[in-house]
Every structure is written in C-alpha cells, then in structure tokens.
Scaffold this motif. Structure first.
Motif, short mmCIF file in Angstrom:
data_model
loop_
_atom_site.label_atom_id
_atom_site.label_comp_id
_atom_site.label_asym_id
_atom_site.label_seq_id
_atom_site.Cartn_x
_atom_site.Cartn_y
_atom_site.Cartn_z
N THR A 98 52.48 -46.08 -28.06
CA THR A 98 53.06 -44.80 -27.63
C THR A 98 52.29 -44.21 -26.46
OG1 THR A 98 53.78 -44.36 -29.89
CG2 THR A 98 53.73 -42.50 -28.38
N PRO A 144 54.75 -45.62 -23.24
CA PRO A 144 55.72 -44.73 -23.89
C PRO A 144 57.17 -45.17 -23.70
CG PRO A 144 54.65 -43.65 -22.02
CD PRO A 144 53.89 -44.90 -22.30
N MET A 173 58.04 -47.76 -26.33
CA MET A 173 58.22 -47.20 -27.67
C MET A 173 59.48 -46.36 -27.75
SD MET A 173 57.07 -46.99 -30.70
CE MET A 173 55.36 -47.43 -30.90
N ARG A 174 59.74 -45.60 -26.71
CA ARG A 174 60.94 -44.77 -26.68
C ARG A 174 62.19 -45.64 -26.76
NH1 ARG A 174 59.71 -40.16 -23.60
NH2 ARG A 174 58.73 -41.64 -22.16
N VAL A 189 54.97 -39.97 -33.58
CA VAL A 189 55.31 -40.73 -32.37
C VAL A 189 56.53 -40.10 -31.70
CG1 VAL A 189 56.29 -42.91 -31.55
CG2 VAL A 189 54.29 -42.94 -33.07
N GLN A 190 57.54 -39.79 -32.50
CA GLN A 190 58.75 -39.19 -31.94
C GLN A 190 58.45 -37.85 -31.28
OE1 GLN A 190 61.11 -39.33 -35.56
NE2 GLN A 190 62.19 -41.18 -34.90
N LEU A 230 56.62 -38.40 -28.00
CA LEU A 230 57.53 -38.87 -26.96
C LEU A 230 58.44 -37.75 -26.46
CD1 LEU A 230 58.56 -42.36 -28.43
CD2 LEU A 230 57.02 -41.93 -26.51
#
Lengths: 189, 189
Positions: free
Chosen positions: B93, B97, B100-101, B160-161, B164
């Motif tokens: 992340t 990023p 991961m996104r 993580v969400q 982001l």
DNA sequence: GTCTATAATGAGATAGAC
DNA sequence: GTCTATCTCATTATAGAC
C-alpha cells in the motif's frame, strides 16, 4: 404519493441500476425507462447524471446516519452499541443489498469526484466515536482510534463485502455472534 | 528491455490511469498517450479495452500470490504468517498504492464482467487457508473459516482502504504492531 | 415542471499500409 | 507486429413545445 414524486422514482431506479450494473454501465435512457420519468425532467431536477448519483448518495448516507443515531440512543453500553451496529450492517445487507452496495462502492466507482470518501462520512465517524468512548470508559484498550474502529468493524465490513460479491452464500445474521465475539475480543480490556 | 515490451508498457500505463482516474474515465487514446504504444498495437495484443484490464488484473493477482507464497515458505508458525501478510499489505500500500488500489477496486469498478470477485481469488484463499491451519494446530479458536479470516485481516484491509482513500495520513507501517495485536487477539485461543 | 426530438461529442473498434 | 486514419454509434446534454 411517494410513488409519484419524480425525484424519488429516479433515485429508486438509480439505486437499483447503479448498484447492479454500475454507474458507467447505466445510461440516462436506462434511467428513463426504469423510472418512467423523462429525460428532460431528470435533467431539470438533477442537473446532470452525476447529480443523480450525488443526490442518491446523500439519501443513502442520511438514512444510515439516522439508523446509527437510533442505536446510540437506545443502547447504553459501548459494547452493546458496537454489536448493534454490526447487526445493523448485516440486516441492511440482507434486506437492502443495493443500498449497502451503493454506499460501500459509490466512492470507488470512479464518479462523484469531489465527495469525501465514505470512510469519513458521518456514519463511519459515528462508529469511530463510539469506540473512542469505550476508551474513556476503560472498556477498550487505549490505542489509535482509527485502528480500534477498524479492528471492531473491519471484520464485519469485510463479510458484508464478500456477501455482496456473492462469495458468502449464507445469511450474514447467522454469523453475528461469532463476528461479535471476535470483534470485541480484539479491543476489549 | 522490459521497457520496450509494448504489453508491459500498456499494462504499466493502465495500472496508473485505471487506479487514479478509473477504468471508465480512461479512454484508449489516453492509454496510447501514456504508454507510447499505438491504438492498433493495443487492440492487436489485448483484443479490446477490457482485455487490458483483464491482463493487468491477472498480473497483479499473480504478483500478490507469489509474495504470499514466499511468506508461507519462510515463516513457520501461523501467527507469524498472519503478521507477515498484514505487513505485506501495508508495504505494498505504501510503496505501490496504484497496485493495491487496482487489486481491491477492480471487481467493484463495474468492469471485468465474468472475473471472480477478488475475495475468492488465490491470494485471499491463501489467507483463509492459513487461518484454517491455525485451527488445526489449536492456535485459533474453532469457528467458521471465513469469519476467522475476516476477523484477522479485516481490520488491516479496512485501514488499507482508508489509507488509499486519503483518510489516513500516517504511514500504515507505524500501525503494524497495534493492528497485529488486535487481529490476533480476535481469534487466538 | 414535464415531455419529445435532436444535436454534438467522444468513445470503442477497425482497415489496411508498412 | 506496429502504425495512422477512419468509421460507427451510443452517450450526455439541450431545445423548445406544452
């Protein structure tokens, strides 16, 4: 009578279409067909297609916020409030999956440019503040507020996402006790 | 030489554009400009625009799966494996990023019609199987496998969400210990 | 406020030379 | 395999009667 309000009709159709096929896969003519409201009227009320998504999002968040406020008034203890919120998330997921899907995905669905991310919208703020309250009452371990809220609700939200994606077959309510057990143990003193 | 492979160039450009502005807000001409590869070549290699998204998704999942397999080989105990995965999620992340996104949002972004939801793709299956192993070794409470996996990793994925989405400002790695503490307590015997 | 008809744009995809 | 030029068409949005 609510059935005759064009704004409500459009939002209702949009909730279904946006959450089932996605915002970009839904055209304005699709909304016209599904709602029975004309193109001109839609543009008159909402300005543009994004305006529909925005108005719908506001309704959905408002609705969620009210439900959480009710919980905050009924249940006194912090753990009871947390459990009630997990149950609420599961009930909405089962009874109104479109609504839950829209709320969780709206921000990541590549539209609604300048709306704040869902995690910082008021229902999610309320979740954090309840957990934070638990720290003051010494029921929850002292730690970063965001981490604690993620620990308590992260598992439940994950299950909601999996249920909406069709990965979980069973009704989420059958997991409430197990989920709650894990969630509370993760932060309880 | 990897810089000259048109497929790699397109996927690299797509990863950035799709994850930053979204799949539907990125046109094929955008991909042409960003990658330096021509329209004809893109269609020759990927068939259509969705083919680009699909190929990219496969690469991303493959990459993630390899990383998790490495962990499974290095770390012997179940809790160590779980912690290493949380750390991995945070490192990716922070360092990549976009990757991961894309992995987290691709399924919900309203394209990739018939691809299985991310939660049932192999990295996520591996997470479940590690937790399940913990039940056999009596390190993890006996309960539904999916619930247990959600409890262990749900908090981390939630963070993580939020990271982001720009809701969290601090580097996630500074939370690893707290997150791990909560995650493991939630299911440990 | 609501409707039908229409305009204008830009998208995905293809053709065919090299 | 790669490129440029081009086609086709659905989409968003508007115009203007009622």
């Amino acid at each position: 009578m609510s059935k005759k309000d064009p704004q409500a009709l459009v939002k209702q159709a949009a909730l279904q279409l946006f959450s089932e096929q996605g915002y970009f896969n839904t055209s304005v003519p699709d909304l016209v067909k599904a709602s029975g409201v004309s193109t001109g009227s839609i543009y008159h009320h909402f300005g543009d297609k994004e305006g529909v998504a925005r108005a719908l999002f506001d309704s959905v968040v408002e609705r969620m916020q009210v439900a959480i406020e009710e919980i905050q008034q009924k249940h006194l203890s912090v753990p009871e409030q947390c459990k009630a919120i997990i149950e609420l998330l599961f009930v909405i997921t089962e009874n109104e999956p479109d609504l839950m899907r829209y709320m969780l995905h709206a921000k990541h669905a590549e539209f609604l440019s300048d709306v704040a991310p869902i995690c910082s919208s008021s229902p999610f703020k309320k979740m954090r503040s309840i957990v934070s309250m638990g720290m003051k009452t010494k029921e929850v371990h002292e730690m970063d507020e965001t981490v604690a809220a993620a620990a308590v609700f992260g598992g439940a939200i994950r299950l909601v996402q999996m249920r909406l994606d069709g990965v979980i077959e069973k009704n989420l309510l059958s997991y409430v006790d197990e989920v709650w057990f894990c969630a509370w143990r993760s932060v309880a003193i």
